[in-house]
Design a protein around this motif. Structure first.
Motif, short mmCIF file in Angstrom:
data_model
loop_
_atom_site.label_atom_id
_atom_site.label_comp_id
_atom_site.label_asym_id
_atom_site.label_seq_id
_atom_site.Cartn_x
_atom_site.Cartn_y
_atom_site.Cartn_z
N CYS A 140 -51.21 14.37 55.07
CA CYS A 140 -52.11 15.11 54.17
C CYS A 140 -53.11 15.99 54.94
CB CYS A 140 -52.86 14.15 53.26
SG CYS A 140 -54.05 13.09 54.11
N ASP A 141 -53.11 15.91 56.28
CA ASP A 141 -54.00 16.68 57.16
C ASP A 141 -55.47 16.34 56.97
OD1 ASP A 141 -52.31 18.04 58.86
OD2 ASP A 141 -52.06 19.74 57.51
N LYS A 142 -55.75 15.18 56.41
CA LYS A 142 -57.14 14.75 56.25
C LYS A 142 -57.54 13.85 57.43
CE LYS A 142 -58.04 15.45 51.44
NZ LYS A 142 -57.22 16.50 51.21
N VAL A 143 -58.84 13.80 57.69
CA VAL A 143 -59.38 13.01 58.80
C VAL A 143 -59.82 11.65 58.27
CG1 VAL A 143 -61.22 12.92 60.52
CG2 VAL A 143 -60.14 15.10 59.97
N GLY A 144 -59.57 10.59 59.09
CA GLY A 144 -60.09 9.28 58.75
C GLY A 144 -59.05 8.19 58.54
N HIS A 145 -57.78 8.54 58.50
CA HIS A 145 -56.74 7.52 58.36
C HIS A 145 -55.46 8.00 59.04
CE1 HIS A 145 -55.98 10.15 54.85
NE2 HIS A 145 -54.71 9.83 55.04
N SER A 146 -54.57 7.05 59.31
CA SER A 146 -53.30 7.38 59.96
C SER A 146 -52.26 7.76 58.92
CB SER A 146 -52.81 6.19 60.79
OG SER A 146 -52.44 5.13 59.93
N THR A 147 -51.16 8.32 59.37
CA THR A 147 -50.07 8.70 58.48
C THR A 147 -49.49 7.47 57.79
OG1 THR A 147 -49.59 10.55 59.94
CG2 THR A 147 -47.89 9.97 58.35
N LEU A 148 -49.40 6.36 58.52
CA LEU A 148 -48.85 5.13 57.94
C LEU A 148 -49.72 4.59 56.81
CD1 LEU A 148 -47.71 3.25 61.16
CD2 LEU A 148 -46.26 4.32 59.43
N MET A 149 -51.02 4.83 56.87
CA MET A 149 -51.94 4.32 55.85
C MET A 149 -52.18 5.33 54.72
SD MET A 149 -52.40 1.39 57.06
CE MET A 149 -53.67 0.76 56.01
N CYS A 150 -51.55 6.48 54.76
CA CYS A 150 -51.81 7.54 53.78
C CYS A 150 -51.26 7.17 52.41
CB CYS A 150 -51.18 8.86 54.26
SG CYS A 150 -51.61 10.26 53.20
N ARG A 151 -52.08 7.34 51.40
CA ARG A 151 -51.69 7.07 50.01
C ARG A 151 -51.70 8.36 49.17
NH1 ARG A 151 -49.78 3.53 52.25
NH2 ARG A 151 -50.58 1.42 52.46
N ALA A 152 -51.87 9.48 49.84
CA ALA A 152 -51.93 10.76 49.12
C ALA A 152 -50.54 11.13 48.58
CB ALA A 152 -52.43 11.86 50.04
N GLU A 153 -50.54 11.88 47.49
CA GLU A 153 -49.29 12.37 46.93
C GLU A 153 -48.66 13.35 47.92
OE1 GLU A 153 -47.68 14.59 42.87
OE2 GLU A 153 -49.82 14.29 43.18
N PRO A 154 -47.33 13.32 48.06
CA PRO A 154 -46.68 14.26 48.98
C PRO A 154 -47.07 15.70 48.66
CG PRO A 154 -45.10 12.67 48.15
CD PRO A 154 -46.37 12.46 47.38
N LYS A 155 -47.24 16.48 49.72
CA LYS A 155 -47.66 17.87 49.57
C LYS A 155 -46.79 18.75 50.45
CE LYS A 155 -52.13 18.97 49.22
NZ LYS A 155 -53.51 19.26 49.60
N CYS A 156 -46.38 19.89 49.91
CA CYS A 156 -45.59 20.86 50.67
C CYS A 156 -46.52 21.56 51.65
CB CYS A 156 -44.95 21.87 49.72
SG CYS A 156 -44.04 23.20 50.55
N ASN A 157 -46.24 21.43 52.96
CA ASN A 157 -47.14 22.06 53.93
C ASN A 157 -46.87 23.56 54.09
OD1 ASN A 157 -44.88 22.11 55.64
ND2 ASN A 157 -45.62 20.44 56.90
N LEU A 158 -45.86 24.08 53.39
CA LEU A 158 -45.63 25.52 53.40
C LEU A 158 -46.50 26.21 52.36
CD1 LEU A 158 -43.95 27.90 54.50
CD2 LEU A 158 -42.26 27.40 52.74
N TRP A 159 -46.56 25.65 51.15
CA TRP A 159 -47.31 26.27 50.05
C TRP A 159 -48.61 25.54 49.74
CZ3 TRP A 159 -46.29 30.98 48.45
CH2 TRP A 159 -45.03 31.50 48.75
N GLY A 160 -48.79 24.32 50.26
CA GLY A 160 -50.04 23.60 50.05
C GLY A 160 -50.18 23.00 48.66
N VAL A 161 -49.07 22.78 47.97
CA VAL A 161 -49.13 22.22 46.62
C VAL A 161 -48.54 20.82 46.60
CG1 VAL A 161 -49.09 24.44 45.42
CG2 VAL A 161 -46.95 23.32 45.97
#
Length: 196
Positions: A140-161
């Motif tokens: 998710c490109d956010k600071v403060g947690h690792s990729t393994l701990m990420c609970r964010a909804e998947p996001k397209c890194n090409l369009w940002g949606v």
């Protein structure tokens, strides 16, 4: 030129005061074509994907030009001419693209004149990427947690949606295999000769 810079500096520091708060302040130089250099670590990243990523932040003019060295060898950089967009909350009143970004799993970097100084790892100001201690999630490109701990909804890194990832993106550049139906022209030619 110095008077223009001084006037713009005064306006940007007083943009929340009357009467400036009632106006959209955009510098005249913001709409001029400016160069941006994009360096992709993977040279096979489709240019169409790079252009689509840039369009999230700037207006591109034409296609990119491969940058070569003195021996005419391509150094994996492309130069684009772009127009920056106004952003009242941005530094110097402009929307700046991130200095470091992913397209699929491919990392890229941007360089341009008057680029705001920020860490290429976490995006924060005040330190270099080599000194960065922040934990940055590559999902998710956010600071403060690792990729393994990420609970964010998947996001397209090409369009940002949200809602899909790059692999399922309908607007990404088609691969060579997808265009040729999974076979290369050389393979098709060899198959025809084998049948004869």
């Amino acid at each position: 030129s110095d008077q223009c810079v001084k006037a713009w500096s005064t306006l940007t520091t007083r943009r929340q005061e009357e009467p400036f708060v009632n106006f959209l302040l955009e510098p005249l130089f913001a709409r001029e074509l400016r160069p941006i250099w994009v360096h992709m670590l993977n040279p096979f990243t489709p240019e169409e994907d790079i252009v689509n990523f840039l369009k999230r932040f700037v207006d591109t003019q034409g296609s990119g030009v491969k940058v070569t060295d003195r021996k005419q060898d391509w150094n994996r950089k492309r130069k684009f001419l772009v127009r920056f967009r106004a952003d009242p909350n941005g530094e110097d009143g402009l929307l700046h693209p991130p200095a470091s970004f992913p397209i699929r799993a491919n990392r890229g970097y941007l360089y341009y004149p008057d680029q705001p100084f920020a860490c290429r790892r976490c995006g924060e100001k005040g330190h270099y990427g080599s000194d960065c201690q922040a934990e940055v999630c590559r999902r998710c490109d956010k600071v403060g947690h690792s990729t393994l701990m990420c609970r964010a909804e998947p996001k397209c890194n090409l369009w940002g949606v949200s809602g899909h990832i790059y692999k399922a993106c309908l607007k990404r550049a088609k691969s060579f295999a997808a265009v040729t139906g999974g076979t290369s022209a050389a393979h098709t030619t060899l198959a025809r000769h084998a049948e004869d």
